[in-house]
Design a protein around this motif. Structure first.
Motif, PDB file in Angstrom:
ATOM      1  N   LEU A 273       0.807  -1.211   0.000  1.00 61.46           N
ATOM      2  CA  LEU A 273       0.000   0.000   0.000  1.00 61.46           C
ATOM      3  C   LEU A 273       0.845   1.268   0.000  1.00 61.46           C
ATOM      4  O   LEU A 273       0.605   2.180  -0.799  1.00 61.46           O
ATOM      5  N   VAL A 290      -7.142   2.173  -3.818  1.00 60.11           N
ATOM      6  CA  VAL A 290      -6.123   1.306  -3.213  1.00 60.11           C
ATOM      7  C   VAL A 290      -6.532   0.952  -1.790  1.00 60.11           C
ATOM      8  O   VAL A 290      -6.460  -0.210  -1.364  1.00 60.11           O
ATOM      9  N   TYR A 294      -7.588  -2.961  -0.307  1.00 63.08           N
ATOM     10  CA  TYR A 294      -6.911  -3.673   0.781  1.00 63.08           C
ATOM     11  C   TYR A 294      -7.800  -3.843   2.002  1.00 63.08           C
ATOM     12  O   TYR A 294      -7.711  -4.852   2.704  1.00 63.08           O
ATOM     13  N   TYR A 351      -2.564   4.278   5.343  1.00 57.28           N
ATOM     14  CA  TYR A 351      -3.020   5.015   4.162  1.00 57.28           C
ATOM     15  C   TYR A 351      -2.873   6.522   4.400  1.00 57.28           C
ATOM     16  O   TYR A 351      -2.332   7.252   3.556  1.00 57.28           O
TER      17      TYR A 351
END
Length: 409
Positions: A273, A290, A294, A351
């Protein structure tokens, strides 16, 4: 043979890394399971403590790995080497300092954690600098998206620990805690390969054009977050080792090992990631897909594992650890649920870290402090400790969701 080559060409480096990560996680699981069966609950408590110390070390090292990966992914190629040299030398100094602390604090650690001897801590302390240098090495491969070399490092570490530890068990048959520690240190040395040599005559930072204030800020913030990871992910095992007898501590360690399978697998998604989000951000492309991908993977995996723990708890514990650990079966799905929520919350935090949004770190810090506080005051039974973590992790995940959707609005 041609068909095989065609299949290999169609598999992306990211997919190969995920397959390698699954193999590494499987190998590490087998390693712990065999330890549990060979040693029994009481002796396994010491071995599990060393594995927990290795996890703590991995979180500390992850600070250097993530910093290296983020800036390697963002920097032009010509700036990679001077950046890596400076960050690598700093990592070696920090690792040497922490290793010395563990080495000389061994008598205190033995007394506080009720272990067999001090030797296991002293051997472990010698390996600490290896981990920090290895983390910088891995960070460069992660930032470059050189997943083949990154996979090789993880494979060498896992297989080295597995083979060397059990070979030592066969040859020596005594002081198992020290032997586990020896296997860990040897595996860290192997994990350095493939190794990029550090140069100690570091190039002046002014000539690279890199803004080191940004590096220091990101490193400090990442270190704070990794500290919260250490607290959330390891404080329960250490506190149980302190508050409960060796038998109960060993039983709890087996429960934690099975329940954390989601978390260990989630790490491979974090590895993919971070460089992907940094690259997309640099290119001005959207990144939310993304995150959703995940989170979906981890959510599905979590549901399968928690469901299996609800339906077949005794079968799972018996197959993995044996009849001696069967008393933990009723808590298995609860621990797996707590770990699953933590793993999903973790994906959100990494993230946001990739996008230089640091507020979610405070959510994890508060959750970590709350978890320790509740365990210290409410440790009447192992069941209460597990249920406390469900409450804390559910709260953390809710706050991560609310923060994400508030930013979207």
């Amino acid at each position: 043979m041609t068909a095989l080559n065609l299949v290999i060409k169609r598999v992306s480096p990211q997919q190969l890394f995920m397959l390698s990560a699954l193999l590494v996680n499987g190998g590490n699981y087998i390693y712990n399971l065999i330890l549990g069966r060979i040693l029994g609950p009481e002796a396994f408590a010491d071995a599990a403590l060393l594995v927990t110390l290795l996890l703590i070390l991995s979180f500390l090292g992850m600070t250097f790995q993530l910093v290296t990966a983020k800036f390697i992914a963002a920097l032009p190629t010509q700036q990679w080497e001077p950046f890596r040299n400076k960050i690598g030398v700093f990592a070696l100094l920090v690792g040497s300092l922490l290793g010395a602390v563990v080495f000389f604090a061994a008598p205190f650690l033995q007394n506080m954690l009720h272990t067999e001897n001090v030797l296991m801590f002293r051997i472990f302390g010698i390996g600490v600098p290896f981990y920090f240098v290895m983390s910088v090495n891995r960070g460069q491969y992660q930032g470059e998206e050189a997943f083949g070399k990154l996979s090789m490092s993880y494979q060498l570490e896992m297989w080295g620990r597995l083979v060397i530890t059990f070979l030592a068990f066969v040859l020596i048959r005594d002081h198992f805690g020290a032997l586990v520690s020896l296997g860990i240190v040897a595996s860290l040395a192997l994990g350095l390969f493939p190794f990029k040599k550090l140069r100690f005559n570091v190039v002046k930072t002014e000539s690279t054009g890199l803004e080191w204030n940004k590096v220091r800020t990101f490193m400090l913030i990442t270190a704070c977050y990794e500290l919260t990871q250490i607290i959330i992910n390891n404080s329960d095992i250490i506190l149980v080792k302190h508050f409960f007898n060796a038998q109960e501590a060993g039983l709890y360690a087996s429960l934690a090992l099975i329940g954390r399978v989601v978390y260990f697998v989630a790490w491979m998604f974090v590895m993919l990631l971070l460089p992907t989000v940094v690259r997309l951000k640099r290119e001005g492309k959207p990144t939310k897909h993304v995150l959703f991908k995940y989170v979906g993977y981890i959510g599905l995996l979590s549901a399968i594992i928690v469901g299996a723990c609800v339906l077949f708890p005794k079968l799972i514990i018996t197959m993995l650890f044996g009849e001696a650990y069967i008393s933990m079966s009723s808590l298995l799905w609860q621990y797996a649920l707590a770990t699953s929520m933590f793993s999903i919350a973790n994906i959100f935090t990494y993230y946001f870290l990739s996008l230089d949004h640091y507020r979610p770190i405070w959510f994890s810090a508060i959750a970590g402090i709350l978890q320790i506080t509740l365990i210290v005051f409410l440790h009447g039974s192992l069941a209460i400790i597990v249920q406390t973590q469900i409450l804390v992790m559910a709260s953390l995940l809710i706050f991560q969701f609310l923060y994400f959707f508030s930013r979207e609005k």
